[in-house]
Design an enzyme around this catalytic site. Sequence first.
Site, mmCIF file in Angstrom:
data_model
loop_
_atom_site.group_PDB
_atom_site.id
_atom_site.type_symbol
_atom_site.label_atom_id
_atom_site.label_comp_id
_atom_site.label_asym_id
_atom_site.label_seq_id
_atom_site.Cartn_x
_atom_site.Cartn_y
_atom_site.Cartn_z
ATOM 1 N N ASP A 118 12.255 -1.007 28.829
ATOM 2 C CA ASP A 118 12.564 -0.369 27.545
ATOM 3 C C ASP A 118 12.061 1.072 27.599
ATOM 4 O O ASP A 118 12.395 1.808 28.519
ATOM 5 C CB ASP A 118 11.946 -1.165 26.398
ATOM 6 C CG ASP A 118 12.544 -0.801 25.041
ATOM 7 O OD1 ASP A 118 13.562 -0.088 25.003
ATOM 8 O OD2 ASP A 118 11.988 -1.221 24.022
ATOM 9 N N ASP A 134 7.116 5.553 23.447
ATOM 10 C CA ASP A 134 7.902 5.607 22.217
ATOM 11 C C ASP A 134 7.003 5.867 21.013
ATOM 12 O O ASP A 134 5.870 5.364 20.939
ATOM 13 C CB ASP A 134 8.673 4.304 22.009
ATOM 14 C CG ASP A 134 9.956 4.259 22.839
ATOM 15 O OD1 ASP A 134 10.174 5.174 23.645
ATOM 16 O OD2 ASP A 134 10.737 3.299 22.665
ATOM 17 N N ASP A 152 7.478 -1.247 25.786
ATOM 18 C CA ASP A 152 7.283 0.123 26.248
ATOM 19 C C ASP A 152 5.936 0.190 26.968
ATOM 20 O O ASP A 152 5.017 -0.560 26.652
ATOM 21 C CB ASP A 152 7.248 1.095 25.070
ATOM 22 C CG ASP A 152 8.392 0.897 24.094
ATOM 23 O OD1 ASP A 152 9.521 0.679 24.561
ATOM 24 O OD2 ASP A 152 8.147 0.962 22.866
ATOM 25 N N ARG A 198 16.714 10.310 26.480
ATOM 26 C CA ARG A 198 15.576 10.259 25.561
ATOM 27 C C ARG A 198 14.367 11.014 26.092
ATOM 28 O O ARG A 198 13.280 10.447 26.241
ATOM 29 C CB ARG A 198 15.200 8.820 25.216
ATOM 30 C CG ARG A 198 16.302 8.028 24.568
ATOM 31 C CD ARG A 198 15.852 6.645 24.136
ATOM 32 N NE ARG A 198 16.950 5.888 23.551
ATOM 33 C CZ ARG A 198 16.855 4.635 23.104
ATOM 34 N NH1 ARG A 198 15.686 4.011 23.166
ATOM 35 N NH2 ARG A 198 17.903 4.029 22.591
#
Length: 447
Positions: free
Chosen positions: A267, A271, A228, A321
């Site tokens: 990715d 996060d 990430d 997301r």
Amino acid sequence: MAAPAHRRSLRKRRTLVVSAAVVAAGVGAGALVLNANAGTVDLYHETLAAKDGWASSGTGTTGGKKADAAHTFTVSTRAQLVKALGSASDTTPRIIKVKGTIDANTNDAGKKLTCADYASGTGYSLTSYLKAYDPSTYGRSKLPSGSQETARAAAQKKQAANIVFKVPANTSIVGVPGTKAGLTGAMLQIQNVDNVIVRNLAFSATEDCFPQWDPTDGDDGNWNSNYDSVTLRGATHVWADHNTFTDTPHLDSANPKYYGREYQIHDGALDITKSSDLVTVSRNQFTNHDKTTLIGSSDSEPAGKLRVSIHHNIYKGITQRAPLSRVGQVHIYNNYYDVTPLNGYAVQYSINSRAKAQVVAENNYWKVPSSVKVAKLLSGDGTGAIKGGGNLVNGTVTDLVAAYNAASSKDLKTTVNWTPTLTAGLESSAKNLPTSLATSTGAAVLK
């Protein structure tokens, strides 16, 4: 003429205590508080304002505000950044000023590194890997194992050693205004530490050279990548503010397919996992990306953590997301979502609430083209909740949960077990967000 509301709000937030050097020069022993109107604001010592989201809870988030001269760094290369970060276990307050764009895929001498450099000496080759784990011969019931998987993992480990930067507690990492400050190809890892600020940085091209094939992921298998741009793992009191996140220049549309599945090298963007807690994500721009922000990495994460505030951000060209929330108490307000397909990125959903997450989503604005159904803006597993109001779709107040539940067999719950109170800057109307956030979010806005 009065300043726009978003600029007045920003000025109210931007106060600071003068550094020890100024006090020593004769200002006096007491704390001197300045407003942005009173002169140049010291971004590097600036702290999160009171009641500005979950990260202001308790002790608040001050980052490296107390850093002395020996722990204040200006960095413009990967090697300098590594030295400035020091040991991840050193809790001494530090300020790191990033000047210009730092390429993580370089060695200590500044030489550009490629995927081939990381693979060198490991025995890995994509051609051999594809042959070894072709589902037609290897099957689909188990993860890859054997010499090529071992070689892939070794090559990935070499890349990680170069591009993963571990951030210690009590740190502020801030881009120097006017220098196109940012990190490309990098992952900032904020793991099991407290009190970190990340501001005014452009994150781009965080790419995994060695995705792993997982034939058991979904009905058809998937390629999964490992990095990430910013990752929080067990971190507390983190403020991510005025940053820009993008896949540019390599977009997902350029990814090849192997075994009939996209060879995904990206990715997450930002996060928040492994029971991270007390996080505020404000005034960032997220664009040209698929899996943007994951809150909670597992449906079985323990309750009581993952308290996150997400406000005044722009999401444009985001597939999913934004965020996906599990378990925690998440406040999502005053964000602007433009779900018009962009560069091959088409929305699957914006907000997902699952694993009993308690989400309050209010006063956000969605720009939705006729090709996208309003019912697609939310998602869930039937256990998560989303409460809120004042959300606009193309300028019209819309009950997003009702639209989703009417089209879904797994309804989102509409009541939550908490009430947001850390809401400084909350705007009661979303109607001006497309205009106001266009000039007040992302890297290079702060001066």
